[in-house]
Design a protein around this motif. Structure first.
Motif, PDB file in Angstrom:
ATOM      1  N   ILE A 185       5.828  75.088  45.536  1.00 35.77           N
ATOM      2  CA  ILE A 185       6.962  75.779  44.911  1.00 35.77           C
ATOM      3  C   ILE A 185       8.048  74.999  44.403  1.00 35.77           C
ATOM      4  O   ILE A 185       9.047  74.340  45.190  1.00 35.77           O
ATOM      5  CB  ILE A 185       7.069  77.185  45.564  1.00 35.77           C
ATOM      6  CG1 ILE A 185       8.273  78.215  44.713  1.00 35.77           C
ATOM      7  CG2 ILE A 185       7.719  76.712  46.793  1.00 35.77           C
ATOM      8  CD1 ILE A 185       8.302  79.445  45.425  1.00 35.77           C
ATOM      9  N   GLY A 186       8.436  74.986  43.101  1.00 37.69           N
ATOM     10  CA  GLY A 186       9.615  74.453  42.677  1.00 37.69           C
ATOM     11  C   GLY A 186       9.418  72.847  42.328  1.00 37.69           C
ATOM     12  O   GLY A 186      10.527  72.435  41.987  1.00 37.69           O
ATOM     13  N   CYS A 187       8.483  72.310  42.793  1.00 40.16           N
ATOM     14  CA  CYS A 187       8.271  70.850  42.485  1.00 40.16           C
ATOM     15  C   CYS A 187       7.971  70.639  41.103  1.00 40.16           C
ATOM     16  O   CYS A 187       7.101  71.105  40.453  1.00 40.16           O
ATOM     17  CB  CYS A 187       7.165  70.287  43.503  1.00 40.16           C
ATOM     18  SG  CYS A 187       6.859  68.609  43.358  1.00 40.16           S
ATOM     19  N   GLU A 188       8.708  69.826  40.368  1.00 41.29           N
ATOM     20  CA  GLU A 188       8.539  69.332  38.997  1.00 41.29           C
ATOM     21  C   GLU A 188       8.414  67.655  39.008  1.00 41.29           C
ATOM     22  O   GLU A 188       8.356  66.965  38.036  1.00 41.29           O
ATOM     23  CB  GLU A 188       9.895  69.676  38.425  1.00 41.29           C
ATOM     24  CG  GLU A 188      10.133  70.951  38.109  1.00 41.29           C
ATOM     25  CD  GLU A 188      11.057  71.579  37.596  1.00 41.29           C
ATOM     26  OE1 GLU A 188      12.066  70.483  36.989  1.00 41.29           O
ATOM     27  OE2 GLU A 188      11.616  72.732  37.200  1.00 41.29           O
ATOM     28  N   LYS A 189       7.948  67.266  40.051  1.00 41.80           N
ATOM     29  CA  LYS A 189       7.778  65.510  40.140  1.00 41.80           C
ATOM     30  C   LYS A 189       6.311  65.375  39.953  1.00 41.80           C
ATOM     31  O   LYS A 189       5.595  66.402  39.747  1.00 41.80           O
ATOM     32  CB  LYS A 189       8.074  65.200  41.573  1.00 41.80           C
ATOM     33  CG  LYS A 189       9.514  65.448  42.134  1.00 41.80           C
ATOM     34  CD  LYS A 189       9.741  64.927  43.547  1.00 41.80           C
ATOM     35  CE  LYS A 189      11.036  65.248  43.898  1.00 41.80           C
ATOM     36  NZ  LYS A 189      11.407  64.813  45.678  1.00 41.80           N
ATOM     37  N   ASP A 190       6.001  64.220  39.798  1.00 43.18           N
ATOM     38  CA  ASP A 190       4.777  63.806  39.211  1.00 43.18           C
ATOM     39  C   ASP A 190       3.677  64.154  40.307  1.00 43.18           C
ATOM     40  O   ASP A 190       2.409  64.316  39.769  1.00 43.18           O
ATOM     41  CB  ASP A 190       4.534  62.146  39.364  1.00 43.18           C
ATOM     42  CG  ASP A 190       5.542  61.750  38.098  1.00 43.18           C
ATOM     43  OD1 ASP A 190       5.934  62.376  37.398  1.00 43.18           O
ATOM     44  OD2 ASP A 190       5.719  60.450  37.989  1.00 43.18           O
ATOM     45  N   CYS A 191       3.873  64.281  41.591  1.00 46.20           N
ATOM     46  CA  CYS A 191       2.888  64.518  42.403  1.00 46.20           C
ATOM     47  C   CYS A 191       2.231  66.007  42.422  1.00 46.20           C
ATOM     48  O   CYS A 191       1.094  66.224  42.681  1.00 46.20           O
ATOM     49  CB  CYS A 191       3.240  64.460  44.033  1.00 46.20           C
ATOM     50  SG  CYS A 191       4.941  65.668  44.130  1.00 46.20           S
ATOM     51  N   CYS A 192       3.044  66.802  41.805  1.00 40.88           N
ATOM     52  CA  CYS A 192       2.435  68.175  41.486  1.00 40.88           C
ATOM     53  C   CYS A 192       1.994  68.595  39.874  1.00 40.88           C
ATOM     54  O   CYS A 192       1.590  69.405  39.527  1.00 40.88           O
ATOM     55  CB  CYS A 192       3.483  69.417  41.934  1.00 40.88           C
ATOM     56  SG  CYS A 192       3.672  69.182  43.617  1.00 40.88           S
ATOM     57  N   GLU A 193       2.439  67.491  39.263  1.00 41.70           N
ATOM     58  CA  GLU A 193       2.258  67.866  37.760  1.00 41.70           C
ATOM     59  C   GLU A 193       0.946  68.102  37.294  1.00 41.70           C
ATOM     60  O   GLU A 193       0.551  68.824  36.553  1.00 41.70           O
ATOM     61  CB  GLU A 193       2.932  66.699  36.922  1.00 41.70           C
ATOM     62  CG  GLU A 193       3.586  66.990  35.547  1.00 41.70           C
ATOM     63  CD  GLU A 193       4.189  65.862  34.965  1.00 41.70           C
ATOM     64  OE1 GLU A 193       3.825  64.537  34.895  1.00 41.70           O
ATOM     65  OE2 GLU A 193       5.647  66.065  34.688  1.00 41.70           O
TER      66      GLU A 193
END
Length: 304
Positions: A41-49
């Motif tokens: 939730i709320g992650c906009e980094k490459d790991c979650c993209e």
């Protein structure tokens, strides 16, 4: 060419044996990531993209007792409604026959909410937990409503005491040090007819435990253990607030152990930032090259 054919056949045989329904009792991996899921939730980094919702479920094991047509869960995650559907189904059997809880952090017990009147409307589904966890469930809403309405039936279990599920299957809770704000924390040893499984999704540090993780792994056939963080540098926060044994620490701890012992280990409860999920910088390849494994949803491991 012969070498390639042999290697391919071996890989296929291993995959087939872990993935197909079995006439044996078995453990099934139902989820591998940390409490809040992946994508986070709320992650906009490459790991979650590049991750789609539903690709990963929260850390959980299923136990299928083929002999008696029974199914059990180890932890009740927020993904429980999907995870139960992954388990092999039996005609005229209960939806689930029991749930063993590890502790009162959100990814490990909140799936119980689906068993209540807004969801399943369960009938005396057995929930196994130690004393503090039982007290937490019976003294706090909305969990106490599950008890009052007989959606769940709580069985208090004790550290290191055997729970007999059948003639061939036993479960032993094992207390481990962790952030125990609301309950104690336990791992479980699952004993089948000829195989033993260790499940410790959460622990603060291996050297804070009264037992030796090296010796405990030697006593089992497969070990699903805390792989939350790779080395802690993937998070920009004080790691003393959320202590876990890093994968790097575990690799170092087992570096002098025979390959047969390293092969038993499957990292589970993996945080969304952990590079073993994306193989960033070849980390996943390196970990597996050293003989360790990363748990994968759907893998099955026979107990006899």
């Amino acid at each position: 060419m012969k070498s390639f054919s042999l290697s391919f056949s071996l890989i296929f045989l291993v995959f087939f044996s872990y993935s197909q329904p079995s006439e044996s009792d078995y453990i099934q991996v139902l989820g591998i990531v940390q409490d809040a899921g992946y994508p986070h939730i709320g992650c906009e980094k490459d790991c979650c993209e590049q991750v789609s919702p539903g690709d990963y479920f929260v850390s959980c094991l299923g136990l299928v007792d083929k002999t008696n047509n029974k199914r059990y869960l180890f932890d009740a995650t927020p993904d429980i409604h999907n995870q139960i559907n992954l388990l092999e189904k039996f005609t005229d059997a209960n939806l689930i026959d029991g749930i063993f809880l590890t502790h009162a952090h959100i990814g490990h017990y909140t799936g119980l909410m689906y068993l209540g009147r807004e969801g399943l409307g369960g009938k005396n589904i057995m929930v196994y937990a130690l004393k503090r966890m039982v007290r937490f469930l019976t003294k706090n809403g909305p969990w106490d409503q599950l008890v009052k309405l007989n959606n769940i039936s709580i069985q208090t279990i004790s550290n290191k005491e055997f729970v007999k599920l059948s003639e061939n299957i036993f479960v032993i809770p094992i207390k481990v040090p962790h952030r125990d704000e609301y309950s104690e924390t336990v791992g479980y040893k699952i004993i089948g007819k000829s195989k033993k499984i260790l499940f410790i999704p959460d622990i603060d540090k291996w050297d804070e435990w009264e037992k030796s993780i090296i010796e405990e792994v030697k006593l089992v056939d497969y070990a699903f253990i805390d792989g939350t963080f790779y080395n802690g540098s993937e998070l920009n926060r004080d790691m003393r607030e959320i202590p876990h044994p890093s994968i790097e620490e575990t690799l170092q701890l087992f570096s002098n152990q025979p390959i047969v012992e390293r092969n038993k280990i499957y990292f589970i409860h993996i945080n969304h930032t952990n590079p073993i999920l994306t193989n960033k910088n070849g980390i996943k390849d390196m970990v597996e090259g050293l003989g360790f494994n990363i748990a994968k949803r759907g893998l099955k491991f026979k107990l006899d």
